[in-house]
Design an enzyme around this catalytic site. Structure first.
Site, PDB file in Angstrom:
ATOM      1  N   ARG A 164     -13.498 -51.987  -2.790  1.00  0.00           N
ATOM      2  CA  ARG A 164     -12.434 -51.200  -2.157  1.00  0.00           C
ATOM      3  C   ARG A 164     -13.008 -50.031  -1.358  1.00  0.00           C
ATOM      4  NH1 ARG A 164     -10.460 -53.853  -6.751  1.00  0.00           N
ATOM      5  NH2 ARG A 164      -8.619 -55.059  -6.127  1.00  0.00           N
ATOM      6  N   ASP A 193     -14.438 -58.567  -3.448  1.00  0.00           N
ATOM      7  CA  ASP A 193     -12.988 -58.540  -3.609  1.00  0.00           C
ATOM      8  C   ASP A 193     -12.397 -58.579  -2.211  1.00  0.00           C
ATOM      9  OD1 ASP A 193     -10.279 -58.025  -4.635  1.00  0.00           O
ATOM     10  OD2 ASP A 193     -11.283 -57.271  -6.419  1.00  0.00           O
ATOM     11  N   HIS A 270      -8.826 -63.309  -5.546  1.00  0.00           N
ATOM     12  CA  HIS A 270      -9.381 -62.066  -4.980  1.00  0.00           C
ATOM     13  C   HIS A 270     -10.477 -62.371  -3.956  1.00  0.00           C
ATOM     14  CE1 HIS A 270      -7.347 -58.909  -7.283  1.00  0.00           C
ATOM     15  NE2 HIS A 270      -7.413 -59.711  -8.335  1.00  0.00           N
ATOM     16  N   ASP A 325      -9.350 -63.502 -12.442  1.00  0.00           N
ATOM     17  CA  ASP A 325      -8.074 -62.844 -12.708  1.00  0.00           C
ATOM     18  C   ASP A 325      -7.115 -62.948 -11.530  1.00  0.00           C
ATOM     19  OD1 ASP A 325      -9.912 -61.099 -11.349  1.00  0.00           O
ATOM     20  OD2 ASP A 325      -8.429 -59.507 -11.547  1.00  0.00           O
ATOM     21  N   GLU A 326      -5.849 -62.847 -11.848  1.00  0.00           N
ATOM     22  CA  GLU A 326      -4.755 -62.655 -10.894  1.00  0.00           C
ATOM     23  C   GLU A 326      -4.740 -63.669  -9.747  1.00  0.00           C
ATOM     24  OE1 GLU A 326      -3.854 -57.909 -11.359  1.00  0.00           O
ATOM     25  OE2 GLU A 326      -5.398 -58.477  -9.906  1.00  0.00           O
ATOM     26  N   TYR A 417      -8.894 -47.786 -18.341  1.00  0.00           N
ATOM     27  CA  TYR A 417      -8.859 -47.857 -16.877  1.00  0.00           C
ATOM     28  C   TYR A 417      -8.939 -46.434 -16.328  1.00  0.00           C
ATOM     29  CZ  TYR A 417      -8.292 -52.809 -15.870  1.00  0.00           C
ATOM     30  OH  TYR A 417      -8.529 -54.157 -15.710  1.00  0.00           O
ATOM     31  N   PHE A 418     -10.135 -46.063 -15.894  1.00  0.00           N
ATOM     32  CA  PHE A 418     -10.361 -44.687 -15.469  1.00  0.00           C
ATOM     33  C   PHE A 418      -9.824 -44.402 -14.068  1.00  0.00           C
ATOM     34  CE2 PHE A 418     -14.194 -43.591 -18.438  1.00  0.00           C
ATOM     35  CZ  PHE A 418     -13.366 -43.774 -19.539  1.00  0.00           C
ATOM     36  N   TRP A 467     -11.550 -48.899 -10.869  1.00  0.00           N
ATOM     37  CA  TRP A 467     -11.110 -49.589  -9.661  1.00  0.00           C
ATOM     38  C   TRP A 467     -10.877 -48.553  -8.569  1.00  0.00           C
ATOM     39  CZ3 TRP A 467     -11.971 -54.535 -10.113  1.00  0.00           C
ATOM     40  CH2 TRP A 467     -11.915 -55.118 -11.386  1.00  0.00           C
ATOM     41  N   GLU A 469      -9.238 -48.502  -5.415  1.00  0.00           N
ATOM     42  CA  GLU A 469      -8.234 -48.496  -4.350  1.00  0.00           C
ATOM     43  C   GLU A 469      -7.932 -47.078  -3.861  1.00  0.00           C
ATOM     44  OE1 GLU A 469      -7.018 -52.213  -6.772  1.00  0.00           O
ATOM     45  OE2 GLU A 469      -7.983 -50.280  -7.115  1.00  0.00           O
TER      46      GLU A 469
END
Length: 750
Positions: A164, A193, A270, A325-326, A417-418, A467, A469
């Site tokens: 990202r 990604d 992804h 994932d996803e 999840y930081f 993550w 973003e």
């Protein structure tokens, strides 16, 4: 008699001195298994000889990174003799030392520094304890100390998303240095990604000449404006990649510090960036149409095999992460190639198709002597044997995998999840959502309580994920990571029974200086006041606790709704009130207010304990079920706190007083944070009825707040009547014009 009394006093004095020596504390993080601090100091204003056994030849260079430790010569010792009993010594542990196979011992006294371990990883941990001691105690001396230590978990991980937002190589080295200082030993490098491919693959040059570069710098702008990739050299190109030589440099740098690098190459989802430059690997054959590989196309598997062949030549890690994932399966459902493969292989669902594909990649990694690791979606359709699961969607995936005998790394979003907010979201840079203060990180136990005893061995450890973003720079990444990384470090190293938040928080105060010396852009603890309200529904009494992130906060408050001043009551005990009130509180330094004012509205109202009839049911966020909206308890800063109830089809609830009651106002609090899709209602309406059949409207409010501002907001939607009315049923209706959630915490009726 006097002689006996004198001897008794001497014995008592010696006993007390001994106890005092054992009670001394040095604020190491993570807390060692056993530590005794004794009287005396070892001066560092001298030169030390260095002796080491051959097992540790590769780690002695780490000692030279301690600026206060002066080593004038070093000698490889094949047999330990009398002359090797002074100086700095790195020796292999013997059975009589009773040191854990993965642990170490450290002794500092007048003879110097003695470190023992069975293997290099344990010795590296011991060296970094020595580094911390030097940073905590200063450059001139170290306390006499005895430490025997070992890790709780073998896997102690930290993740970084560079897709990202790309970060420079120099920062990754700094990150690894800090990981080593706090005994984390696995760096999960999220290299691919949709937002950009970040690793040079020689067989596929377009992955780095185009798929590594996008049209907008900020991920959010790119995501909302076409999601295009551009050629390197384009004036608007943002991105970057690591050459294979640079990746090897990071691998070697980390390895010397006891850290394993786990690369992640996403499959089968992804992968928009791959399919933009190699669209023939998608189901549609066209770029910018999907993010999942076509699983009915053998070329997709050949692409992954070719990529992974280069990856395993760069990264010696036994684990290779393939994401998993996803994946959106809609294209597979309509793709002739995918459906033909499913028919040929007897696969009944697209989940089984995904499992088939992941098994094929896992088998290829197995031929290379590697193990596959993936997010918990790889469980769908059956898990490939020998795979390791990262459980991120809560603990259920990890429990399922461990129960089936598969190894698991726990990384649930609610705790690890930081990229979630670490403080009041209204005061923080925009994040993806969530609320994860350091105390909550520290509270997590990676071994689920409901996991059978004989399956707990499959929990290898835990990992925090970052993550990116909403993290556009490496300085921002540091801000999100620290000091929460220190809580993670102790969670995965120190035995659960030896961990206490109050003790950790006390030691943490000494590490802010270390982070400052290391030029870490960490999150500074806030002066803002937080409130916690416990409501006793039987006594109709609120107990309000006030705190801040300061270790020793000075909070002043009022209970009459006035602004707190330096002369207001100093908070030291919870406040108990049996009536409605407005508490206002703020932090002070000396006589100066140093925070905004926290307002706590206590509503001991008429609807408490009354039955609620739901015309529209909650979804996904049940909170306390049917008791939520009239339990007298307000929600906090996060919709996952168990008090905010979530609705997607609008909010429509009826309070039944069981008999006619006089009412003069009706209110509900809602929250808005657009990032994760949480919005204020479009319209808020209150209706009343005496018979529960025929309702009349008594007031409507139109929302005037837009959705462009990403910050967290709270708003009380309230209908106040000019004159009280009598009624039995009160209906509250709130529309949901957005595709997202409405969150409500209490129907307050006076």
């Amino acid at each position: 008699m006097k002689t006996k009394l004198f001897h008794l006093l001497v014995l008592l004095l010696i006993s007390n001195l001994s106890l005092f020596a054992q009670d001394k504390e040095i604020s190491l993080i993570p807390r060692p298994s056993k530590m005794i601090v004794m009287d005396g100091k070892l001066s560092l204003d001298q030169n030390f000889p260095l002796y080491y056994t051959e097992e540790f030849a590769a780690v002695i260079d780490l000692l030279y990174e301690i600026p206060s430790l002066k080593i004038n010569n070093n000698e490889l010792v094949k047999k330990i003799r009398k002359q090797h009993q002074l100086g700095v010594r790195l020796f292999k542990a013997q059975d009589r030392d009773k040191i854990d196979p993965n642990g170490y011992s450290l002794e500092i006294d007048d003879s110097g520094i003695l470190l023992k371990a069975h293997q290099a990883s344990g010795m590296i941990s011991g060296i970094y304890t020595l580094v911390q001691l030097n940073l905590l105690e200063g450059p001139h001396a170290l306390s006499h100390i005895q430490i025997q230590d070992k890790p709780r978990f073998g896997y102690r991980g930290l993740h970084m998303d560079v897709s990202r937002h790309f970060v420079p190589l120099s920062f990754i080295k700094k990150y690894i240095d800090l990981m080593a200082l706090y005994k984390l030993n696995n760096f999960h490098w999220h290299l691919t990604d949709a937002a950009g491919w970040r690793l040079e693959i020689k067989k596929y040059p377009e992955l780095t000449s185009k798929a590594a570069w996008r049209s907008h710098t900020l991920w959010k702008e790119w995501w909302n404006n076409g999601r295009q990739y551009v050629e390197q050299g384009n004036p608007n190109a943002y991105g970057g990649y690591y050459t294979q030589e640079q990746a090897r440099e990071i691998v070697n740098y980390a390895s010397k510090r006891g850290i394993n690098i786990i690369p992640e190459i996403e499959f089968p989802g992804h992968s928009e960036e791959v399919l933009a430059v190699y669209p023939e690997l998608s189901c549609t054959g066209k770029p910018y149409t999907q993010g999942e590989f076509c699983l009915g196309n053998e070329d997709s598997y050949q692409f992954m095999r070719n990529v992974l062949d280069e990856v395993v030549n760069i990264f010696p890690s036994s684990y290779i992460h393939i994401g998993g994932d996803e994946a959106d399966k809609k294209h597979w459902k309509s793709c002739p190639k995918c459906q033909e493969l499913m028919k040929k292989e007897g696969l009944k669902t697209e989940e089984e198709l995904q499992s088939y594909a992941i098994k094929k990649i896992g088998e290829h990694l197995h031929t290379k002597g590697r193990k596959m690791i993936g997010w918990d979606e790889i469980l769908q359709g059956g898990l490939p044997p020998g795979s390791t699961v990262m459980s991120w969607r809560g603990e259920d995936g990890g429990i399922k995998a461990a129960t089936a005998g598969q190894d698991v790394i726990m990384t649930p979003g609610a705790y690890l999840y930081f990229d979630s907010y670490q403080s009041d979201p209204r005061t923080q840079p925009e994040a993806i959502g969530g609320y994860l203060p350091i105390e909550k990180v520290y509270s997590y136990n990676p071994v689920p309580a409901k996991l059978p005893e004989d399956k707990k061995k499959h929990i290898l450890g835990a990992q925090a994920n970052l993550w990116a973003e909403y993290i556009p720079t490496y300085q921002h990444l540091e801000y999100m990571a620290f000091p929460r990384i220190l809580a993670l470090a102790e969670m995965v190293w120190t035995e659960q029974a030896d961990r206490k938040w109050e003790d950790f928080n006390k030691r943490l105060q000494q590490h802010y200086k270390i982070l400052q010396e290391k030029d870490v852009n960490y999150y500074r603890p806030s002066f803002s006041v937080s409130s916690k309200v416990n409501f006793d529904s039987l006594a109709l009494k609120n107990t309000v606790s006030l705190s801040s992130e300061q270790y020793t906060p000075y909070i002043r408050y009022t209970v009459d709704g006035t602004e707190p001043k330096s002369s207001s009551t100093l908070y030291n005990l919870p406040i108990e009130l049996s009536k409605s009130a407005v508490i206002k509180a703020a932090s002070f330094l000396d006589s100066t207010r140093v925070s905004s004012v926290e307002t706590v509205e206590l509503d001991v109202h008429k609807a408490i304990g009354k039955d609620v009839i739901y015309k529209t049911k909650w979804e996904g966020y049940p909170a306390q079920g049917a008791k939520t909206l009239t339990n007298g308890i307000k929600g906090t800063l996060t919709y996952s706190d168990g008090q905010w109830q979530g609705f997607t089809k609008g909010f429509d609830a009826i309070v039944d007083f069981e008999r006619r009651e006089e009412i003069k106002s009706v209110a509900v609090n809602f929250m808005q944070i657009p990032g994760p899709g949480v919005y204020f209602p479009g319209e808020f309406k209150v209706l009343v009825s005496d018979n529960g059949k025929n309702y009349r409207e008594i007031g409507t409010i139109k929302n005037q707040v837009g959705t462009k501002d990403p910050t967290l907001k709270f708003q009380k939607f309230e209908i106040k009547l000019e004159k009280p009315i009598m009624t039995r049923f009160v209906q509250v209706v709130a529309s949901n014009p957005m595709k997202g959630y409405l969150f409500a915490d209490e129907i307050v009726i006076y």
